[in-house]
Scaffold this motif. Structure first.
Motif, short mmCIF file in Angstrom:
data_model
loop_
_atom_site.label_atom_id
_atom_site.label_comp_id
_atom_site.label_asym_id
_atom_site.label_seq_id
_atom_site.Cartn_x
_atom_site.Cartn_y
_atom_site.Cartn_z
N ALA A 58 -15.73 -81.25 17.47
CA ALA A 58 -16.52 -82.28 16.80
C ALA A 58 -15.74 -83.58 16.67
O ALA A 58 -16.30 -84.60 16.30
N SER A 59 -14.44 -83.54 16.97
CA SER A 59 -13.60 -84.73 16.82
C SER A 59 -12.80 -84.96 18.09
O SER A 59 -11.59 -84.69 18.14
N PRO A 60 -13.43 -85.47 19.14
CA PRO A 60 -12.69 -85.71 20.38
C PRO A 60 -11.70 -86.86 20.29
O PRO A 60 -10.83 -87.00 21.14
N ILE A 61 -11.84 -87.69 19.25
CA ILE A 61 -11.00 -88.86 19.09
C ILE A 61 -10.23 -88.75 17.77
O ILE A 61 -10.79 -88.38 16.74
N LYS B 298 -18.41 -95.60 13.87
CA LYS B 298 -19.57 -95.33 13.02
C LYS B 298 -20.85 -95.79 13.72
O LYS B 298 -21.87 -95.08 13.71
N GLU B 299 -20.83 -96.96 14.34
CA GLU B 299 -22.01 -97.47 15.03
C GLU B 299 -22.40 -96.55 16.19
O GLU B 299 -23.59 -96.31 16.42
N ALA B 300 -21.42 -96.05 16.91
CA ALA B 300 -21.69 -95.24 18.10
C ALA B 300 -21.98 -93.79 17.77
O ALA B 300 -22.45 -93.04 18.63
N GLY B 301 -21.73 -93.38 16.53
CA GLY B 301 -21.99 -92.00 16.14
C GLY B 301 -21.08 -91.00 16.83
O GLY B 301 -21.49 -89.87 17.12
N ALA C 214 -8.63 -104.50 21.09
CA ALA C 214 -9.60 -104.91 22.10
C ALA C 214 -9.67 -103.89 23.24
O ALA C 214 -10.75 -103.60 23.76
N ALA C 215 -8.51 -103.35 23.62
CA ALA C 215 -8.49 -102.34 24.67
C ALA C 215 -9.22 -101.08 24.21
O ALA C 215 -9.94 -100.45 24.99
N ILE C 216 -9.06 -100.72 22.95
CA ILE C 216 -9.75 -99.54 22.42
C ILE C 216 -11.25 -99.77 22.42
O ILE C 216 -12.02 -98.90 22.85
N LEU C 217 -11.69 -100.94 21.94
CA LEU C 217 -13.12 -101.23 21.94
C LEU C 217 -13.70 -101.20 23.35
O LEU C 217 -14.78 -100.63 23.59
N GLY C 218 -12.99 -101.81 24.29
CA GLY C 218 -13.47 -101.82 25.67
C GLY C 218 -13.54 -100.43 26.26
O GLY C 218 -14.52 -100.07 26.92
N TYR C 219 -12.52 -99.64 25.99
CA TYR C 219 -12.49 -98.28 26.53
C TYR C 219 -13.62 -97.43 25.96
O TYR C 219 -14.36 -96.77 26.71
N LEU C 220 -13.76 -97.46 24.64
CA LEU C 220 -14.78 -96.61 24.01
C LEU C 220 -16.20 -97.06 24.38
O LEU C 220 -17.08 -96.22 24.60
N SER C 221 -16.41 -98.36 24.45
CA SER C 221 -17.77 -98.83 24.78
C SER C 221 -18.15 -98.44 26.21
O SER C 221 -19.32 -98.11 26.47
N ALA D 277 -23.65 -98.81 9.32
CA ALA D 277 -22.43 -98.35 9.99
C ALA D 277 -21.26 -99.27 9.68
O ALA D 277 -20.11 -98.82 9.56
N VAL D 278 -21.53 -100.56 9.54
CA VAL D 278 -20.47 -101.51 9.19
C VAL D 278 -19.98 -101.23 7.77
O VAL D 278 -18.77 -101.19 7.50
#
Length: 212
Positions: free
Chosen positions: A4-7, A25-28, A73-80, A198-199
């Protein structure tokens, strides 16, 4: 690894840390959070330096991929990209998101961060530095305000990781003693984003007591 927690997110109650909590939170996406007390210095431990050699938060471990990632920024880009969330489909729109994401990393964060330091952390009062960084911070609010005068969100009319990156920084104007009443589009945008559940959940999570 808990399925349930891949990250695993390593974070603290700072604008850069808040970005990642808000995105998750936004991405669930299921994740485990490890909150560090930065004043205790755990971010400089050998265990954490193996995840982020720069010794700063945020950082994540993607257990499915077997990799760690640092720099917000790298984390946001990767996850998105991995989860297909909060990133437009078109190439032109994606480029716009990247430009505003880098604008936050290269301009908003450094300038507002320096202003915060000279206002709240420096042991001496440096009026020249405060004046310099306050002037530059307000200039950046003006850049954002002009952009938001023409669209709902930073990169387009679609909420994206560019907004998530900039929001935790630009919301600190009161803490930085900045008068942003001349920037009504920024105020509208801040209110819109802050109203998202989510914010609110991401910000609340960051405020929880960290471990030492």
């Amino acid at each position: 690894m808990n399925e349930a927690s891949p990250i695993t997110l390593y974070t603290a109650d700072t604008p850069n840390g808040q970005k990642i909590s808000i995105f998750l939170k936004e991405a669930g996406i299921g994740y485990e959070v490890v909150k560090l007390n930065l004043s205790e210095g755990r971010q400089h431990s050998p265990q954490f330096l193996a995840i982020n050699p720069n010794g700063k938060i945020p950082a994540i471990v993607d257990h499915q991929a077997g990799i760690s990632i640092f720099e917000s920024a790298a984390i946001l880009g990767y996850l998105s990209q991995k989860y297909g969330r909060l990133q437009p489909d078109g190439a032109v729109e994606q480029l716009a998101v990247q430009q505003w994401l880098f604008f936050q990393v290269g301009a908003i964060g450094p300038m507002l961060g320096q202003l915060w330091w000279f206002l709240h952390a420096s042991t001496t009062r440096n009026e020249e530095a405060i004046t310099r960084y306050r002037k530059e911070a307000l200039r950046l609010y003006g850049v954002v305000d002009r952009q938001l005068a023409e669209r709902s969100y930073l990169a387009s009319d679609q909420y994206s990781i560019a907004d998530i990156a900039a929001f935790p920084w630009l919301r600190t104007y009161e803490e930085l003693a900045l008068d942003i009443t001349p920037y009504p589009h920024v105020l509208r945008w801040l209110k819109t984003i802050e109203s998202r559940p989510a914010v609110q959940a991401g910000l609340a999570e960051s405020r929880d007591t960290p471990i030492t």
